[in-house]
Structure formats: structure tokens, C-alpha cells
Design a protein around this motif. Structure first.
Motif, PDB file in Angstrom:
ATOM      1  N   ILE B 235       0.524  -0.936  -0.014  1.00  0.00           N
ATOM      2  CA  ILE B 235      -0.191   0.073  -0.119  1.00  0.00           C
ATOM      3  C   ILE B 235       0.991   1.008  -0.202  1.00  0.00           C
ATOM      4  CG2 ILE B 235      -2.128   0.889   1.079  1.00  0.00           C
ATOM      5  CD1 ILE B 235      -2.695  -1.610   0.318  1.00  0.00           C
ATOM      6  N   ARG B 236       1.998   1.257   1.151  1.00  0.00           N
ATOM      7  CA  ARG B 236       2.758   2.412   1.183  1.00  0.00           C
ATOM      8  C   ARG B 236       3.695   2.657  -0.839  1.00  0.00           C
ATOM      9  NH1 ARG B 236       3.346   1.177   6.233  1.00  0.00           N
ATOM     10  NH2 ARG B 236       5.575   0.366   5.694  1.00  0.00           N
ATOM     11  N   ALA B 237       4.047   1.456  -1.209  1.00  0.00           N
ATOM     12  CA  ALA B 237       4.983   1.072  -2.094  1.00  0.00           C
ATOM     13  C   ALA B 237       3.665   2.391  -3.654  1.00  0.00           C
ATOM     14  CB  ALA B 237       4.779   0.121  -3.127  1.00  0.00           C
ATOM     15  N   CYS B 238       2.494   2.057  -3.118  1.00  0.00           N
ATOM     16  CA  CYS B 238       1.214   2.582  -4.472  1.00  0.00           C
ATOM     17  C   CYS B 238       0.847   4.122  -3.930  1.00  0.00           C
ATOM     18  CB  CYS B 238      -0.049   1.989  -3.952  1.00  0.00           C
ATOM     19  SG  CYS B 238      -0.166   0.291  -4.733  1.00  0.00           S
ATOM     20  N   GLU B 239       0.972   4.612  -2.783  1.00  0.00           N
ATOM     21  CA  GLU B 239       1.005   5.810  -1.917  1.00  0.00           C
ATOM     22  C   GLU B 239       2.395   6.878  -3.276  1.00  0.00           C
ATOM     23  OE1 GLU B 239       0.645   5.433   1.594  1.00  0.00           O
ATOM     24  OE2 GLU B 239      -1.880   5.141   1.609  1.00  0.00           O
ATOM     25  N   ALA B 240       3.147   5.723  -2.393  1.00  0.00           N
ATOM     26  CA  ALA B 240       4.552   6.594  -3.106  1.00  0.00           C
ATOM     27  C   ALA B 240       4.212   6.940  -4.338  1.00  0.00           C
ATOM     28  CB  ALA B 240       5.759   6.102  -2.800  1.00  0.00           C
ATOM     29  N   VAL B 241       3.369   6.354  -5.314  1.00  0.00           N
ATOM     30  CA  VAL B 241       3.454   6.122  -6.741  1.00  0.00           C
ATOM     31  C   VAL B 241       3.171   7.715  -6.827  1.00  0.00           C
ATOM     32  CG1 VAL B 241       2.879   5.721  -8.840  1.00  0.00           C
ATOM     33  CG2 VAL B 241       3.451   3.998  -7.687  1.00  0.00           C
ATOM     34  N   ALA B 355      -5.754   6.014  -6.660  1.00  0.00           N
ATOM     35  CA  ALA B 355      -6.893   4.890  -6.190  1.00  0.00           C
ATOM     36  C   ALA B 355      -6.003   3.731  -5.843  1.00  0.00           C
ATOM     37  CB  ALA B 355      -8.035   4.890  -7.470  1.00  0.00           C
ATOM     38  N   LEU B 356      -4.919   3.587  -6.545  1.00  0.00           N
ATOM     39  CA  LEU B 356      -4.776   1.997  -6.517  1.00  0.00           C
ATOM     40  C   LEU B 356      -4.451   1.363  -5.289  1.00  0.00           C
ATOM     41  CD1 LEU B 356      -0.804   1.950  -8.694  1.00  0.00           C
ATOM     42  CD2 LEU B 356      -2.989   0.573  -9.219  1.00  0.00           C
ATOM     43  N   PRO B 357      -4.215   1.902  -4.347  1.00  0.00           N
ATOM     44  CA  PRO B 357      -3.867   1.342  -3.207  1.00  0.00           C
ATOM     45  C   PRO B 357      -5.056   0.565  -2.106  1.00  0.00           C
ATOM     46  CG  PRO B 357      -2.922   3.181  -2.655  1.00  0.00           C
ATOM     47  CD  PRO B 357      -3.274   3.097  -3.744  1.00  0.00           C
ATOM     48  N   GLN B 358      -6.113   2.002  -2.788  1.00  0.00           N
ATOM     49  CA  GLN B 358      -7.705   0.983  -2.496  1.00  0.00           C
ATOM     50  C   GLN B 358      -8.180  -0.288  -3.468  1.00  0.00           C
ATOM     51  OE1 GLN B 358      -9.494   5.152  -2.899  1.00  0.00           O
ATOM     52  NE2 GLN B 358     -10.718   4.084  -2.281  1.00  0.00           N
TER      53      GLN B 358
END
Lengths: 470, 470
Positions: B235-241, B355-358
Motif C-alpha cells: 500500500i505504501r508503495a502505491c502511495e509513493a507512486v 486509487a491503486l492502494p484501494q
């Protein structure tokens, strides 16, 4: 189709459809909404409606469908091909009251807007959050996003950031049936069914009414550099254009102005003082932008080498924001200046970039053959040459009878060079008679078929884009 | 429509239509042309024709129209949605013999190619002249430009350079009538009529057959930098994007790989040795490219600050071209590795980037609910998440009866997040049952209407993209 008068019954139904919006039918209002920036044309609607919501648009469309009343969507009335002119009367659907910026999504770099938002207002609103909406038509201070979408508007920055079509993700559209659809998804990529989004962009209000748009945003470029490059030969200036890109640089603008364009503008626009040596025949206005100041300086040096290798004169670098503004005003006011000087016709030819010199030479040759003067300028970086044909002392008979033949030759040349009729103004009303030069029967039949799928009754902006069936 | 057998008469006419090309009908050939990379599906055509020219394609199409034989265009057979499978038999139109690179236009930065050119072959040919064709689907070594156009293929570089649709200028198309048209002009801008070019791209061979394409080229980027960034939380990886883009950087690739994707690949692909600490749950593979080496280093530093602020582990910078190759092989071989491990289904969901993490969390939750394991990876930079659902020990009954319900939930979630069914694989055969999640009746009727305009007999790649009329 002949001019359609809106009956008392239909008028009453339209009023009933408007709970928040209003209906205008004074002769002043009808005349105001019957003009755009196309030549001196006037085609007034019979009634103007100004809805405030998608719901109201849908209700209006249902009334028009029921009574088979033509609908002409109207944006900022800055169009140059007559797309917003109500050539068959009926309902002028003005979207100027649907001008909300609904949501600036800073996480996904996208913005949801209503069609009546003025382009510059959107640009400023997102810039305040460090974001960038790139398309910048010259009329950005008064044109609207809806009109930009309808005509697939471009502008100087299109050469780096693409035209309106390249910066839209998803559209809400009211169909002639009154149904409301979204054309796609709010995503950067989409391989799901046919691309209705890009089909709607540039369809000039002939398929449906865009009532909402989700647009792509970028991080705001942190710096830019602008230079004015004079040439003693317009042809050499055009040749330098391709060489700049071939050198690996993508300027954020690469504009071309003929000598006459500059003189006209300096003569007609206040507060621009630039010395132009007599020998100068053309200018390139070149801008680079990006994240890193020193990279821009490096790119300016690379550009300098290229333009000097093509025999340019002394390059003027804009040092202050006042100088930057002056140079952009010089470029953006060419059309204004020409208009102040005489009646004129503007063509919006576009060719592969390297063919510009051939196009320019051909335009001048056709001018000599037919005896008209033209002023050429435009977005040389993407091969988009605006050709202003001056009426000056030419007779009305020539303007009406002979000029169309010359324009036909001009477009035939453009197409023979791999180009087409319009780069960013659209076909609208005035270029419609020339569509057969760009497309043969098979292509036009496909477009007509698509039109019938969306608009079986033919009430959406009739008399635009597609030539009449023969 | 049921499976169509090509009659002896039609077969003879097809042979007659092929003056240079050939016709194949051995069971081996039919089976070979009846598969692509979609699961383990086989739908063989009744006859395979391999034309060598647009003329031959037009003649073949006329025969098929006369006899109402379905035509399925076939490219490199690397598709992941079954677009090239001949579900109703008939004629498999293989374009692999139309593989000429006709003209590399170095002045205008465009190239004219036949559809059978392998993407990597084109990339190498223009690179030899210092030019760049940007779209790079993972299958670029064997997929073809025609297939890329049909499916609107993407790839890692789409995040900076756009998908196939963004890199095409003009298309030659053979219509089901046998007529040959060009869809537009060879220009960077075009506001002349409806955008038939972008309508054809992504239409998966259901509207006509692309026989030639004029594609946009760019100057070849002079340098690039690649880094592998581990995270203990997917999830944190996706947020970094999102944060990377928000910082003003547009990477030339920003890829996401779940822990399992990496382990599978390291286990199944030779010669990649990367140490992955146990705590690592996901990797981002981030590439920047451009003209200036030191700018890339600066951008890498900026990216480093962002990913460290999101709690990444120790970043691996590729120092040698061997290391660069190894990292890309790691990413590009995920699907191969999964395929080597078990039967699987691949979904191609796309959402707004943030929205990737979701989406990822939702996929895992649906997996827990239905009891399947999924491996997620893809082009996080443009919100495109590939979801590989592993069959492993699951029963055939589950795979056939239950999984479609899970996939329906998965797509419903995707659409609720502003996304859609496919980012770059297309709908083809396998995603067709889910089109109603992305589009309601009004949108599908428009698409069906467009289909009828181009293909009134419904012979072009039947059984693809659009669900059956209800």
C-alpha cells in the motif's frame, strides 16, 4: 433544412425545462449569440437558452427532439469556423452559465469542470495549486473548455503538450435522445470498447452536448525561456523549425510570423516596441519550459546553434516578464491586428512540419495567381499555418466568386503535402464546402453514419462539419 | 452466429485473391493461428490467409463479404484478451507477411509501416537513425504494430510517452466493403471531421483491417537511469507512486511488483540474482530518461527523497547495462513466471493512480472472500494493475462457476474507483461478459451503432468487444 422558428408551445416547454436557467429572445440577445469570431458572419438562433445543470440540458434536448428543433451549442463565441452559429435558427444552447470548476484532484492530477469555464480561469485555478492545464488557444481569455473540446482547440503549447483531445480523460454528454452518458473512465489508459471520448472531441456539437469534462493536469513547469529569432527568408525560418526538433529538443512553443504579420501587429497593438530591421522577412518565437533553469539555458544554446546554422539574424532573449508578455502579445494579436486592418478570411492549414516551406511558397504563388495578399503565421512546431487572406481593395464579386477557387487550390496543395484542412479551428460552417478535398465518399459516408447513430433526427448543430449528402 | 465453414467455392475465390500471399489449412497451421497468449484458449479459423499487400486484403475481404464469412485479423498472437481468436471459424487473416517498414521520415519524425512489423524491429530500425518509437508492450519482441493498434497496447513507457493511440497519426484501413481509406492526415494536429483514426485504434479488428500506419517518432532519449525501490508495505508503495508525480517528475517508467511476483520471477527466470529481504512486500521499478545525464541524477535524487519519505527500504540503482537488463527482465517476465507455475487468469484493471492502494486492498479482500490467490503487478504510474489469479489447486468447477462472480466484484470495484476493465489488453473475447459493468445500455448502443456503420454484415471479428444484443 430551412430556418426553424420555435413555436409558442415549444417555447413554453423550454421555459418549463429551465428551473434555474433562463431563456432569451430579445433581438439584441439573439444577435449577440448569433455571432462568433468568424469573419463578419451573423446567424442568430430563434431562442437562446442558458441552462445551469446537466438535468436542464437534458430536458431542453428532449423538448427539441420532440419538436425537431435544431440545437446549436454556444460557448465563448470565439470560434473561427462558425461552429457556434445557428445557421438554421432554432435553439441556441448557451453553456456560459455552466461554468463551475467542480473538483481539482491534486492526487490524480485531474480536474472536473463544466463546459462554460473560461480556459484561462481554469489555468489560473489549477496553477494556484501548482498544477498545469496545458492547452492554451490564443483566445484563452474568453474561450471556454466546452468550445475547446468541441473544436479540438490547440494553441502554441500543443507542440509539446498536445491539443485538447490529448488532455481529456472522460466526458459527460447529453445525447439528442436526452440520455446522459459518460464516454469513458477517469484513467490515463483505456482499452475498453470504442473511444467515444476522442470521437466527441472535435465533433463540433454535432453528436451531443458535452456537459462535464474530466481533464488531465500536469505539474506546473517551474521555469521557461523565450526567444525571438529573425530570418531574412521565411523559407529558411520554416526549415529551421524541423532542425530544432531533429536536434532532440521539444520546445513548449515554436511559433512563426511573417514580416507583414509583425508589422501589422506593431502598428495596431499598443505598447509593443520591437525594432525589426528592414531585411527581416520572418520571425520564429521559441519557448522552452521545464523543471530546471540551467537545462533551459542549455537548450537555448542548442537552439541558438541550430537557428544560426540556418542563417538567422540577431536573437532577442526575453529577459524580463514584461519582455515575455510583449513577445506573446505580439504573437497572439496578429489576427486582431489583421482584423482591424481589413475584412479577411482565415485558413487553418496543417501539414507535416517539414512541408511548411512548400506550403508557404505555394500560398504566395496562389496569391499572385489570383491577385490577393495573405499574411501567414501560426504554430510552425506542429506544421499548423494560419493563412489570413486580406480583402483590402478586392471586389465583393471576387471575394464571393473567385476566392473560393483559390482556397480550393490552397487546400488541394495542403492535402497533397500530407496535410489537411484544419489543425485547430475545426470545419464548422465555413470549411464545410472543402471537405471533399480531404475525404472521399467512403470516409464521408462513415462520418455521416456515425452522425446518424448519435443524432438520427439531425437536430444537433445542423449545417456543420459534414457536407450535404449528394 | 455458429462456426462458419469456408465452402469450396469461397476457398477457391480466396486462393484466386492471393496472387503473392498464401492460404493455409493444415490442422497444424489452423491450430497455430487459433491460439494467442490468452490463458489456454484455442479457437482455430477454418482457413488462414496471409496476404502480402493492401490489394490482396481488399480482395479477400470482398470474397468474405460476398459469402458472409467471418474475418479475424491475426497479428503476433501475443494478445491477452483473445482478440485474435477465430471464435466463429471462418477466415483467419494473418498479417505477418505484411511486415515492411516503408518509410522512415527523418524530417517530420514519422514512420510508415505495414501492420505485420514486429514492434521491436521498428524500435531498432528507427533507433539506428537516432529516433524513438515509444510504445513498448512487454511482448514487444514478438507482438506486431497492427496488433498494438488493434488493442491500443501500452507498456511501461506509456506513463511518459502515451499508449499506441497517442503515437499514431494516420491509418490505411480496408473496410468490410473492400474499400480502402485513410482515416486522417499525416499531421500532429487535426480538427477536420470526426476522429476516425483514434476510433480505429483499440477497435480490435471489429471495424476494419489496418493495412498501413503512419506513426509519430521522437528524438531518441540520450540517457536513462533505473532504480529498484523496495517497500515493506504494498500500500505504501502505491502511495509513493502518486507522490513522485506530484513532485513534478514524470518518470519514463514507474512499475509495481508485489512480493510474490518477484519471488515467482526469480524462481522461474534464469540469470537474475537479486537479494530481496524477507520484510519486503513490494517493489517499484522507476526509470527516468532524457537528454541530459546530470538532470537525470537530480531527478533520481528528488525521487529518492519522495520514496524515502514513504518508508522505502534500500534503493538499488542499476549501474551497468547488465543490471538494467536484469531489472527489466525481472519485470517483463512476471507473467511468464506465473504461467510456468499454474493456469491463471489475468485481469488488466486501470484506475486513477491514487486509487491503486484501494484497488489492491480490494483485490486481496475479494481473494480472501472467494479463496483464490492473486499476484499483482503492472504500470502503477498510470494506474494500470495487472491481476493474475492463480488456479493452483482450485477446482475446475470453482474456476468455471465461482471465479466469474469474483471477477465481476473486482471490476465493479475498479469502476467504482473511477477506473475501467482494461488499460491496455483490450476486451476481446474474455472480458466481453463484463462490459455491462463499465457501460450502460446507452453507451453500448452507440458502440453497436458505430459497429453497424462500419460492418453492417457483422463479419469483422465477430464475438469480440461488444456483448451480444439483449
Amino acid at each position: 433544412m430551412s430556418r426553424v422558428i420555435v413555436s409558442g408551445t415549444a417555447r413554453a416547454e423550454l421555459r418549463a425545462a429551465l428551473t434555474e436557467g433562463d431563456l432569451l429572445d430579445s433581438s439584441e440577445d439573439l444577435e449577440r449569440y448569433g455571432r462568433d469570431e468568424t469573419e463578419d458572419l451573423l446567424h442568430a438562433p430563434d431562442v437562446v437558452v442558458r441552462p445551469r445543470s446537466t438535468d436542464e440540458v437534458a430536458r431542453i434536448v428532449r423538448v427539441c427532439t420532440e419538436h425537431q428543433i435544431p440545437i446549436t451549442p454556444i460557448g465563448g463565441r470565439t470560434g473561427l469556423s462558425g461552429g457556434a452559429l445557428s445557421v438554421y435558427g432554432g435553439v441556441g444552447l448557451a453553456l456560459d452559465r455552466m461554468n463551475a470548476i467542480e473538483h481539482i484532484d491534486e492526487h490524480n492530477l485531474q480536474v472536473t469542470v463544466q463546459p462554460g469555464v473560461i480556459t484561462q480561469v481554469l489555468v489560473d485555478a489549477v496553477a494556484a495549486k501548482g498544477l498545469y492545464y496545458a492547452p492554451d488557444p490564443s483566445s484563452k481569455g474568453s474561450c471556454t473548455i466546452g468550445g475547446n473540446l468541441a473544436e479540438n482547440a490547440g494553441g502554441p503549447r500543443a507542440v509539446k503538450y498536445g491539443v485538447t483531445r490529448d488532455n481529456v480523460l472522460n466526458l459527460e454528454v447529453v445525447l439528442p435522445s436526452g440520455e446522459v452518458i459518460w464516454t469513458g473512465a477517469n484513467t490515463l489508459k483505456n482499452a475498453t470498447g470504442y473511444d467515444l471520448t476522442r470521437l466527441m472531441v472535435g465533433s463540433e456539437g454535432t453528436l451531443g452536448i458535452i456537459t462535464k469534462a474530466v481533464l488531465r493536469l500536469l505539474p506546473l513547469p517551474k521555469a521557461s525561456r523565450l526567444m525571438l529569432v529573425p530570418f531574412d527568408s521565411a523559407i529558411r525560418a520554416c526549415e529551421a523549425v524541423s532542425a530544432v526538433f531533429r536536434a532532440g529538443i521539444t520546445p513548449s512553443a515554436l511559433e512563426f510570423m511573417e514580416r507583414d504579420a509583425i508589422d501589422f501587429t506593431l502598428a495596431h497593438v499598443e505598447g509593443i516596441t520591437i525594432q525589426v530591421p528592414d531585411a527581416v522577412q520572418a520571425h520564429l518565437l521559441i519557448e522552452v519550459d521545464g523543471l530546471h533553469e540551467e537545462v533551459l539555458l542549455r537548450e537555448c544554446e542548442m537552439i541558438l546553434q541550430v537557428v544560426e546554422a540556418h542563417g538567422c539574424g540577431e536573437v532577442l532573449f526575453a529577459e524580463t516578464s514584461a519582455e515575455v508578455d510583449a513577445l506573446w502579445r505580439l504573437r497572439r494579436n496578429v489576427a486582431v491586428a489583421v482584423k482591424a486592418h481589413t475584412v479577411y478570411k482565415e485558413e487553418d492549414t496543417v501539414v507535416p512540419r517539414y512541408a511548411l516551406p512548400q506550403l508557404l511558397a505555394g500560398v504566395k504563388a496562389i496569391g499572385r495567381e489570383y491577385g490577393f495578399r495573405s499574411i501567414c503565421y501560426g504554430h510552425a512546431g506542429d506544421g499548423n499555418l494560419h493563412i489570413n487572406i486580406l480583402k483590402d481593395g478586392l471586389s465583393d464579386a471576387f471575394w464571393k466568386e473567385e476566392l473560393p477557387k483559390a482556397i480550393r487550390e490552397l487546400f488541394t496543395l495542403t492535402v497533397s503535402l500530407g496535410g489537411t484542412l484544419s489543425g485547430e479551428h475545426g470545419i464548422g460552417l465555413v470549411q464545410r464546402p472543402y471537405m471533399d478535398i480531404a475525404f472521399d465518399r467512403a470516409q464521408l459516408e462513415l462520418m455521416r453514419g456515425i452522425k446518424r447513430v448519435f443524432d438520427p433526427l439531425g437536430i444537433m448543430n445542423p449545417g456543420k462539419v459534414l457536407p450535404d449528402m449528394d
